[in-house]
Motif scaffolding. Structure first.
Motif, PDB file in Angstrom:
ATOM      1  N   THR A  29       0.842  -1.181   0.000  1.00  0.00           N
ATOM      2  CA  THR A  29       0.000   0.000   0.000  1.00  0.00           C
ATOM      3  C   THR A  29       0.878   1.231   0.000  1.00  0.00           C
ATOM      4  O   THR A  29       1.818   1.335   0.778  1.00  0.00           O
ATOM      5  N   LYS A  96      -4.667   3.193   3.396  1.00  0.00           N
ATOM      6  CA  LYS A  96      -5.936   2.957   2.727  1.00  0.00           C
ATOM      7  C   LYS A  96      -5.889   1.594   2.044  1.00  0.00           C
ATOM      8  O   LYS A  96      -4.834   1.065   1.748  1.00  0.00           O
ATOM      9  N   SER A  97      -7.058   1.066   1.764  1.00  0.00           N
ATOM     10  CA  SER A  97      -7.151  -0.214   1.085  1.00  0.00           C
ATOM     11  C   SER A  97      -7.324  -0.036  -0.419  1.00  0.00           C
ATOM     12  O   SER A  97      -7.436  -1.011  -1.143  1.00  0.00           O
ATOM     13  N   SER A  98      -7.327   1.195  -0.863  1.00  0.00           N
ATOM     14  CA  SER A  98      -7.544   1.453  -2.280  1.00  0.00           C
ATOM     15  C   SER A  98      -6.416   2.308  -2.834  1.00  0.00           C
ATOM     16  O   SER A  98      -5.645   2.919  -2.091  1.00  0.00           O
ATOM     17  N   TYR A  99      -6.334   2.336  -4.143  1.00  0.00           N
ATOM     18  CA  TYR A  99      -5.353   3.157  -4.834  1.00  0.00           C
ATOM     19  C   TYR A  99      -5.728   4.621  -4.691  1.00  0.00           C
ATOM     20  O   TYR A  99      -6.904   4.967  -4.650  1.00  0.00           O
TER      21      TYR A  99
END
Length: 124
Positions: A29, A96-99
């Motif tokens: 991440t 975060k778990s997203s781009y």
């Protein structure tokens, strides 16, 4: 899943410096940040960055704080200079778990993964 472990907190006098570290493991991440929470206050964002090095800072720390990552070590850092008593808080690393194409907003609810925190105490 991402695991985050902070270190580097401590007690310093006003005007001093500290460098906080956050060792990340698990899924990659590069959308991360530092947050802090003082007793009786809400958690607030300090600084964030993405994999491209884009950064965002809270107004209260601009000019005194640098956020950067060492990709080879998978470690996030927060260099804090000219510390003030009002910087006293528990500091948390978050990911975060997203781009994120840009440095994330300083909104703690956007972050899925959190470390256990490291205490920073600044005396006057």
């Amino acid at each position: 899943q991402v695991q985050l472990v902070e270190s580097g907190g401590g007690s310093v006098q006003a005007g001093g410096s500290l460098r906080l570290s956050c060792a990340a493991s698990g899924d990659s991440t590069y959308c991360m940040g530092w947050f802090r929470q003082a007793p009786g206050k809400e958690r607030e964002g300090v600084a964030t960055l993405n994999r491209y090095g884009d950064t965002r800072f809270a107004d209260s720390v601009k000019g005194r704080v640098t956020i950067y990552h060492d990709l080879a070590k998978n470690t996030l850092y927060l260099q804090m200079n000219s510390l003030k008593p009002e910087d006293t808080a528990m500091y948390y690393c978050a990911a975060k778990s997203s781009y994120c194409a840009f440095a994330p907003l300083l909104r703690w609810s956007d972050f899925a993964y959190w470390g256990q925190g490291t205490q920073v105490t600044v005396s006057s």
